[in-house]
Design an enzyme around this catalytic site. Structure first.
Site, short mmCIF file in Angstrom:
data_model
loop_
_atom_site.label_atom_id
_atom_site.label_comp_id
_atom_site.label_asym_id
_atom_site.label_seq_id
_atom_site.Cartn_x
_atom_site.Cartn_y
_atom_site.Cartn_z
CG ASN A 175 28.01 32.30 32.81
OD1 ASN A 175 27.09 32.79 33.26
ND2 ASN A 175 29.43 32.90 32.69
CG ASP A 176 26.34 33.30 28.26
OD1 ASP A 176 26.73 34.26 29.13
OD2 ASP A 176 27.27 33.03 27.47
CB VAL A 177 21.67 28.29 29.02
CG1 VAL A 177 22.20 28.26 27.66
CG2 VAL A 177 22.36 27.61 30.20
CB VAL A 178 21.23 29.81 34.21
CG1 VAL A 178 20.95 28.40 34.27
CG2 VAL A 178 22.74 30.15 34.53
CB SER A 205 27.09 36.49 26.36
OG SER A 205 27.03 36.30 27.62
#
Lengths: 94, 481
Positions: free
Chosen positions: B405-408, B446
């Site tokens: 999720n956060d890494v994209v 996050s």
């Protein structure tokens, strides 16, 4: 003079460590972490070097517990790294 | 005090330590490539074996019976833990091992002090400082690592203690531990001539204070920051070994300790950079809880989410020439790596150019995704790092995001006020189409919404990663057979 010699060793080891470890690819960071973890079991040597012969029961008990814990760290750390790396080499052959 | 071979010239011990030091360095050198890494690990463990054996034979530490029993029990537990662990639980196990290493140092230092007292020898400044260092760092590492492992395992929650009170407690207990250490080393004042017995308690005061410090250092840190904390604690334990090496003039301790210290520190820095956060920020401040953004979520997602099915994604796969798969912690939790690997194999057999795009902090440890994929026999050459894969997304037909999720999250590039602002992310939206496999629209670690899900070329495949990936495998088999 000894302190300066030790410091020399420390500084050189730090440079060697930096040079080598920054070259380790991200893919291998998890096995590196558990491998380094196992190496940190070397702390035990320091204690062993100055340790007495375990003349009292309490010292023997503490020493025994310490040996157990340090061995778990060293053996477990190296084995976990080994299993992970073994899988990497399988993947690499395909 | 000397052991079986302790009568031999001192230079033999020193020479063996040199050999062990060289083995550690060569072991790490071999870790720079997956092909040689297994050998490197063996070489490094050979160095450890040599150093431990020669030291035990040189200095008599415990009676051979107690020593043998300790090695046997510890070895059995270590083997059992290493053999039974799931790859997803690896981070907490590494944390636990690290803690045991620290705990051992603190215990042996205590045992030494008691022994010195019983044998009537005088306590040298060197021994006292070694004991103090080993006690403080050992206890902090032990308790800090236990809390970190507990958090990763989901058995320890986040702290209810306010930040100010927390900092106060840390300063208080650090001072107490250092004071007790100084007492042990200097042994000043009124008890000046008292036997060592009067000073031993100050060592245990030191250990107790450092234990509380270790707990309060880690408890306030968010669960997903634990890999950074574990790397840092590992670095501490290495530096403690190096310091002990200075006090004892022990070369192998200095070399090995420094290597571990450097490795932990470098991993810590890499992980902080990958999240675009400073170490201070990881240690003293958490990420936003997401309250601020809960209203935006409606605005961003409302009416713009396209739901997809395995059939539809397989249709995209059939026409695709290049597919990139982006795995995340969700894939690890669902144990979906084998299904993903099967999917990749099928695509590969059909001549599709298929690769993995792996973010450095995807998962719960540096390189965690790579280890999981390797477990599922994914060829090493298919795993691409962020810098390598990002320029290729514009020529990619389909990206399958599973459990990440956060890494994209494009907000890292577009929204300056976002908690992940400036964090390097995988720019998957540049691809022709993106399929996001996720259980729900809930935010990631996050706590912020992800505008990627609402992009025109993105569709959501809701569901557990393992079931969804298995669904894709089955559909694709039917479609191509």
């Amino acid at each position: 003079m000894t302190f300066v010699e030790n410091l020399t060793l420390f500084v050189l080891a730090a440079f060697v460590g930096y040079e080598i470890i920054t070259k380790i690819p991200t893919n291998l960071h998890t096995p590196l972490m558990s491998g380094a973890n196992a190496i940190s079991g070397i702390t035990l040597l320091g204690s062993v070097v100055v340790a007495g012969s375990g003349s009292t029961t309490i010292a023997t008990v503490l020493g025994f517990l310490a040996v157990v814990m340090a061995t778990i760290n060293v053996i477990g750390g190296y084995l976990v790294s080994h299993f992970m790396l073994d899988q990497f080499s399988h993947g690499g052959r395909n | 005090m000397t052991g079986i071979i302790g009568g031999l010239p001192d230079s033999i011990l020193q020479f063996t330590y040199l050999v062990a030091g060289v083995l550690f360095i060569q072991g790490l050198r071999d870790m720079t490539h997956p092909r040689t890494a297994t050998r490197g690990n063996k070489i490094s463990s050979g160095g450890m074996f040599l150093a431990v054996v020669v030291t035990i034979l040189w200095f008599e530490v415990l009676s051979p019976l107690v020593l043998g029993a300790g090695l046997l029990v510890g070895g059995a537990i270590g083997v059992w833990l290493a053999v039974t662990v799931e790859t997803t639980e690896m981070p907490q196990l590494v944390g636990l091992f690290n803690g045991f290493g620290g705990g051992a140092s603190a215990l042996v230092a205590g045992a030494e002090l008691i022994d010195v007292m019983e044998s009537g020898n005088s306590l040298s400044v060197g021994l006292a400082s070694t004991a103090a260092i080993a006690g403080i760092i050992g206890a902090v590492t032990f308790w800090g690592s236990l809390v970190a492992a507990g958090k990763l395992h989901g058995v320890v929650g986040d702290s209810p203690v306010s930040e100010t009170v927390g900092h106060g407690i840390k300063v208080l207990f650090l001072s107490a531990a250092v004071m007790a250490g100084l007492f042990l080393i200097v042994r000043p004042g009124t008890f000046g001539s008292a036997p060592l017995a009067a000073w031993i308690p100050s060592y245990w005061v030191l250990v107790a204070a450092a234990s509380v410090l270790g707990i309060f250092l880690v408890v306030p840190i968010g669960g997903a920051d634990m890999p950074v904390v574990i790397a840092l604690l590992n670095s501490y334990s290495g530096l403690a070994a190096a310091t002990t090496g200075f006090v004892l003039n022990n070369t192998v301790l200095i070399i090995a300790g420094t290597l571990v210290g450097a490795s932990g520190l470098i991993l810590t820095v890499i992980m902080c950079e990958s999240m675009n956060r400073s170490l201070t920020n990881v240690l003293f401040g958490g990420l936003g809880t997401g309250d601020r953004d809960s209203e935006d979520m409606e605005d961003i997602y409302e009416g713009k989410i396209t739901e997809s099915s395995p059939e539809e994604i397989v249709m995209l796969m059939e026409t695709a020439q290049r597919v990139v798969i982006v795995p995340g912690y969700g894939m690890a939790v669902a144990q979906a790596q084998h299904a993903v690997a099967e999917l990749v194999e099928l695509l590969d057999e059909n001549g599709v150019d298929v690769e993995f795009g792996i973010h450095p902090v995807a998962g719960r440890m540096p390189g965690h995704m790579n280890a999981l994929l390797a477990e599922a026999d994914v060829p090493y050459g298919k795993m691409r790092e962020l810098e390598e894969v990002n320029p290729t997304f514009s020529q990619t037909d389909l990206v399958i995001v599973t459990g990440a999720n956060d890494v994209v999250n494009p907000k890292a590039n577009t929204d300056d006020s976002s908690p992940i602002s400036g964090m390097p992310v995988l720019n998957v939206a540049e691809a022709q189409s993106v399929a996001v496999n996720k259980r729900s629209l809930s935010p990631g670690f996050s706590g912020i919404p992800n505008p990627l899900f609402a992009e025109d070329n993105a569709s959501m495949l809701f569901g557990d990663a393992k079931e969804s990936m298995q669904g894709l495998v089955n559909e694709y088999k039917d479609a191509t057979s």
